[in-house]
Design a protein around this motif. Sequence first.
Motif, PDB file in Angstrom:
ATOM      1  N   VAL A   1       0.867  -1.177   0.000  1.00 28.54           N
ATOM      2  CA  VAL A   1       0.000   0.000   0.000  1.00 28.54           C
ATOM      3  C   VAL A   1       0.897   1.218   0.000  1.00 28.54           C
ATOM      4  O   VAL A   1       1.809   1.334   0.834  1.00 28.54           O
ATOM      5  CB  VAL A   1      -0.941   0.013   1.223  1.00 28.54           C
ATOM      6  N   GLU A   2       0.656   2.128  -0.916  1.00 24.74           N
ATOM      7  CA  GLU A   2       1.512   3.291  -1.103  1.00 24.74           C
ATOM      8  C   GLU A   2       0.760   4.559  -0.731  1.00 24.74           C
ATOM      9  O   GLU A   2      -0.391   4.755  -1.133  1.00 24.74           O
ATOM     10  CB  GLU A   2       1.967   3.347  -2.565  1.00 24.74           C
ATOM     11  N   THR A   3       1.390   5.411   0.054  1.00 27.80           N
ATOM     12  CA  THR A   3       0.805   6.691   0.454  1.00 27.80           C
ATOM     13  C   THR A   3       1.884   7.767   0.398  1.00 27.80           C
ATOM     14  O   THR A   3       3.077   7.465   0.370  1.00 27.80           O
ATOM     15  CB  THR A   3       0.224   6.631   1.877  1.00 27.80           C
ATOM     16  N   GLY A   4       1.451   9.017   0.407  1.00 27.58           N
ATOM     17  CA  GLY A   4       2.394  10.123   0.408  1.00 27.58           C
ATOM     18  C   GLY A   4       2.697  10.621  -0.989  1.00 27.58           C
ATOM     19  O   GLY A   4       2.291  10.023  -1.991  1.00 27.58           O
TER      20      GLY A   4
ATOM     21  N   GLN B   1       0.703  -5.369   6.354  1.00 27.72           N
ATOM     22  CA  GLN B   1       1.064  -3.962   6.298  1.00 27.72           C
ATOM     23  C   GLN B   1       0.125  -3.064   7.108  1.00 27.72           C
ATOM     24  O   GLN B   1       0.497  -1.957   7.487  1.00 27.72           O
ATOM     25  CB  GLN B   1       1.131  -3.492   4.842  1.00 27.72           C
TER      26      GLN B   1
ATOM     27  N   VAL C   1       1.705   5.466   9.335  1.00 29.79           N
ATOM     28  CA  VAL C   1       1.572   5.859   7.929  1.00 29.79           C
ATOM     29  C   VAL C   1       1.178   7.317   7.766  1.00 29.79           C
ATOM     30  O   VAL C   1       1.768   8.051   6.956  1.00 29.79           O
ATOM     31  CB  VAL C   1       0.576   4.924   7.214  1.00 29.79           C
ATOM     32  N   ASP C   2       0.188   7.774   8.516  1.00 30.69           N
ATOM     33  CA  ASP C   2      -0.263   9.157   8.342  1.00 30.69           C
ATOM     34  C   ASP C   2       0.849  10.149   8.641  1.00 30.69           C
ATOM     35  O   ASP C   2       1.011  11.152   7.935  1.00 30.69           O
ATOM     36  CB  ASP C   2      -1.467   9.440   9.249  1.00 30.69           C
TER      37      ASP C   2
ATOM     38  N   SER D   1       3.748   9.740   5.873  1.00 30.34           N
ATOM     39  CA  SER D   1       3.373  10.083   4.504  1.00 30.34           C
ATOM     40  C   SER D   1       3.242  11.578   4.268  1.00 30.34           C
ATOM     41  O   SER D   1       3.099  12.013   3.131  1.00 30.34           O
ATOM     42  CB  SER D   1       2.070   9.375   4.118  1.00 30.34           C
ATOM     43  N   LYS D   2       3.329  12.365   5.307  1.00 33.34           N
ATOM     44  CA  LYS D   2       3.375  13.814   5.116  1.00 33.34           C
ATOM     45  C   LYS D   2       4.737  14.256   4.580  1.00 33.34           C
ATOM     46  O   LYS D   2       4.860  15.332   4.001  1.00 33.34           O
ATOM     47  CB  LYS D   2       3.084  14.527   6.435  1.00 33.34           C
TER      48      LYS D   2
ATOM     49  N   ARG E   1       7.235   9.195   0.576  1.00 33.27           N
ATOM     50  CA  ARG E   1       6.455   8.235  -0.194  1.00 33.27           C
ATOM     51  C   ARG E   1       6.581   6.905   0.544  1.00 33.27           C
ATOM     52  O   ARG E   1       7.638   6.270   0.535  1.00 33.27           O
ATOM     53  CB  ARG E   1       7.001   8.123  -1.616  1.00 33.27           C
TER      54      ARG E   1
END
Length: 247
Positions: free
Chosen positions: A6-9, A26, A33-34, A37-38, A41
């Motif tokens: 899972v990809e965020t940012g 994951q 993550v939150d 991801s600021k 990536r």
Amino acid sequence: MRLNYVETGPADAPVVLLGSSLGADQGMWAPQVDVLSKRFRVIAFDHRGHGRSDVPEGPYSIEELGGDVVGLLDALDVEQASYVGISLGGAVGLWLAQNAPDRFHRFVAICPPSNLAANPQPWIDRAAQVRAEGTQAIADATLGRWFLPEFKDIDPILQMLLDCPAEGYAACCEALSTLDLLPGLTSITAPVLLITTDSDTSVPPETVVPLATQIPGAHLEVIENAAHLVTYSHPDVINPLLLAHLG
């Protein structure tokens, strides 16, 4: 080998990989993550045999688990990343630091096992039990090692463990049963943050603390009043350490 992730940012931000604990997927990184991801990536992945990744027949090896991560970088066309791993994921991180140094900037190894080959039988036995009875057979004992009794928000983690494919869990136990990362520690050149806890019975602190003197330049943090899955139980302590180390 197809690893689920899972990809965020931001897509153009520096990449940070998150490698999970044995028996978790994951989703265990939700408390991180939150925040991460600021700035980064973030790519949180499932080890082979876990979550929604492929589940080949075991046994697995640390070389295969580490090679899967390098393969994921290749598939995503990522030249270099930083890596954060806990438990099994921490062991994978130490292997990567020794065997793929050109692909990584920095490492965080949280409660990482390093030499379980010195006493392999418990891992061989656990693999056999899970193949025969499923992960529900070891759920209570596992949660008792992962969290202190006063921590109550365990239902999401319990469900991850129950959902973990029996073959994947068992095959990763077999990888851990042959694990010996000690000979290559002095060759590590990337900056490494080691984190352990004072109440970890899965990977006792006395097995982690000495690693800080063997890995050149490593920084050690010992978290008080915490057990093994400290990223989930103590994000208020862990997250600032991650941000400070990853830059």
